[in-house]
Write an enzyme that holds these catalytic residues in place. Structure first.
Site, PDB file in Angstrom:
ATOM      1  CB  CYS A 239      71.616  52.824  24.632  1.00  0.00           C
ATOM      2  SG  CYS A 239      72.870  51.865  23.765  1.00  0.00           S
ATOM      3  CB  CYS A 412      57.088  51.222  35.100  1.00  0.00           C
ATOM      4  SG  CYS A 412      56.277  51.629  33.552  1.00  0.00           S
TER       5      CYS A 412
END
Ligand SMILES: [Zn+2]
Lengths: 459, 86
Positions: A239, A412
């Site tokens: 998640c 990132c």
């Protein structure tokens, strides 16, 4: 005279109200204290839940709306009151599950979680609150449950379920609910349930989808019957990486609560050999009929090879957490720290900052002047994106002397995808990315936010 | 004989194929393993979930192997990898 009496009466009335309000306040303050004494960090034997022989008047009033159901009735309610349920994980699934079980009058709830409440939990982990940030989740959940129904016995465990403690813990409960967030824990809970003969009501959720099955129940399969081989870690999305819409685990946790209540009250579950899938995008439920228990299953089969708990992190090749794994694909020379990148920015050294996150994450936050090409586009060598990169390289080349290489820094979120991108860019030869030196920024934008620019958002 | 079936991709399956569903022409009689290989042939990336996938035909689990399966027009085939999040 009459007015005086009236006023005196009103004052008395107000005073009574004050007493009630003070009592309420004191009670709430007592609950929101931090009584660490009842928070268990190890497992101690519990006395069995005292069975009730009849309902009190207060029980009858509290549960009246469900007592009216012939499917439950007084008999079912009494069964609920003597049932204990272990909730493994007090997150997006565990919160609604525990809430409805407590509301319905379950006897005892074991609330297990080793994590603390964070702000990014609150969109789905609805028992926790702004006030309980930083507290152990098990404790935060127990407080909320006690406010809802103080007659439920709550046992908060602030610990990590492990091969050493799982059997001892699970043996003390009648039903186990798997509300965990990672693969090793799912195998551990499964094996412990099979070895101790407990039904396992298991749910999971990610993004807009959810799944539910009751394992090890009435001749149905266990988790290993269905998934004998754990998934390669790099194929598992959690998640914190993939995201999840809070209401989706909410729906799955509620369905889990329903199955627990049906088993506890003696009605039985309909999901012993079924996989329920919820697709939140199309608002559709599907039930897949599963195969029965497998004779060849390693743990519940006829000749089991798993007769005691194993090392599940080794078995699955991943840690028992949903936190991000740290990849280490590059050499030291191929990486720079956020501090070093900061000095490159400060000295206005010409370079390209390539942000390889998906667009949806770039929309959340990004560094100015970064060029966004998602890792997936690099992997697929998407022409329009390669063209874009080539343009930026040749623009910069004109500013530099012909001999020098164009520095490209790849960033990132946490410094995993950026390493993959460096590898891809280094493999790309030919005019598009020639004469560049590619490095990744260690720890990504989250390290940048933590160490360099505190006002940069974290997610 | 060829049947036109609708293939649904869930979770990682949708991520790997880039599709939530598609209509596919497949042999009407084939083994469950051949059925999977047909899908993997269309989307080679699916191979990474082969060992965990719940493959369902008409909402019923089929193990990958040499047992045969008959497909009729309009049948639903579902590719369901496990979710582990919570
Ligand atoms: Zn089994």
């Amino acid at each position: 005279m009459e007015e005086v009496l009236q006023l005196k009466g009103q004052i008395k009335e107000k005073e009574r109200e004050l007493v009630i309000l003070r009592k309420k306040l004191a009670q709430l303050e007592k609950l929101s204290d931090f009584p660490t004494d009842d928070l268990l960090d190890k497992i101690t034997p519990l006395a069995p839940v005292t069975p009730k022989t009849s309902l009190t008047n207060e029980d009858i009033m509290r549960f009246s709306r469900q007592l009216l159901l012939p499917e439950l009735g007084v008999k079912g309610q009494l069964k609920l009151s003597k049932t204990s349920v272990l909730v493994v994980g007090c997150g997006g699934l565990g919160c609604p599950l525990a809430q409805y079980l407590a509301a319905a009058g379950i006897g005892r709830l074991g609330l297990l979680d080793h994590d603390e409440v964070e702000l990014s939990n609150l969109h789905r982990q609805v028992l926790h609150s702004e006030r309980t940030q930083g507290q152990p989740k098990s404790h935060s959940a127990a407080q909320a449950i006690r406010r809802l129904n103080s007659t439920v016995q709550c046992v908060p465990y602030h610990l990590q379920l492990s091969s050493e403690n799982a059997l001892q813990l699970i043996q003390q409960y009648d039903i186990v609910a798997d509300c965990s967030d990672n693969v090793p824990t799912r195998y551990l809970v499964n094996d412990a349930c099979v070895l101790s003969g407990k039904p396992l009501v298991s749910a999971s959720a990610l993004r807009m989808e959810g799944q539910l099955t009751v394992y090890n129940y009435n001749g149905g399969p266990c988790y290993r019957c269905l998934y004998p081989v754990p998934p390669p870690p790099e194929t598992v999305t959690n998640c914190s990486d993939g995201g999840v819409l809070g209401v989706v685990p909410g729906i799955m946790g509620c369905l889990q609560a329903l199955e627990v209540l049906k088993i506890a009250s003696g009605q039985g579950s309909s999901y012993g050999q079924q996989l329920l899938m919820f697709d939140g995008q199309g608002s559709r439920f599907r039930s897949i009929r599963l195969r029965p228990k497998q004779a060849g299953c390693a743990v519940c089969g006829e000749n089991p090879t798993v007769t005691q708990l194993q090392d599940y992190e080794t078995f699955c090749g991943s840690a028992a957490t949903d936190k991000c794994r740290r990849l280490n694909l590059l050499s030291k020379e191929q990486r720079i720290t956020v501090q070093d990148y900061k000095s490159i920015v400060d000295s206005s050294t010409p370079h390209i900052l390539l942000d390889v996150r998906p667009q949806v994450e770039v929309d959340i936050c990004h560094l100015p002047s970064s060029l966004n090409i998602p890792l997936a586009s690099l992997e697929q060598r998407k022409a329009e994106h390669i063209h874009l990169l080539r343009e930026r390289i040749s623009d910069l080349k004109q500013q530099l002397d012909a001999q020098s290489q164009v520095p490209v820094y790849v960033v990132c979120k946490q410094g995993n995808d950026s390493q993959k991108a460096v590898q891809i860019l280094e493999k790309m030869s030919g005019p598009e990315v020639d004469c560049v030196s590619v490095r990744d920024i260690c720890g990504g934008l989250m390290a940048w936010a933590q160490k360099i620019e505190p006002s940069f958002p974290q997610y | 004989m060829i049947s036109e079936v609708s293939v649904l991709y869930f979770a990682k399956g949708a991520e790997l194929t880039g599709l939530k569903s598609e209509t596919v022409k497949l042999p009407s009689e084939l083994t469950t393993l051949q059925l999977w290989q047909e899908l993997e042939g269309r989307h080679p990336k699916l191979s990474v979930i082969r060992e965990q996938v719940v493959l369902a035909v008409r909402q019923e689990y089929v193990a990958l192997g040499d047992q045969s399966v008959s497909l009729r027009d309009g049948d639903e085939v579902a590719v369901i990898p496990p979710l582990s999040g919570g």
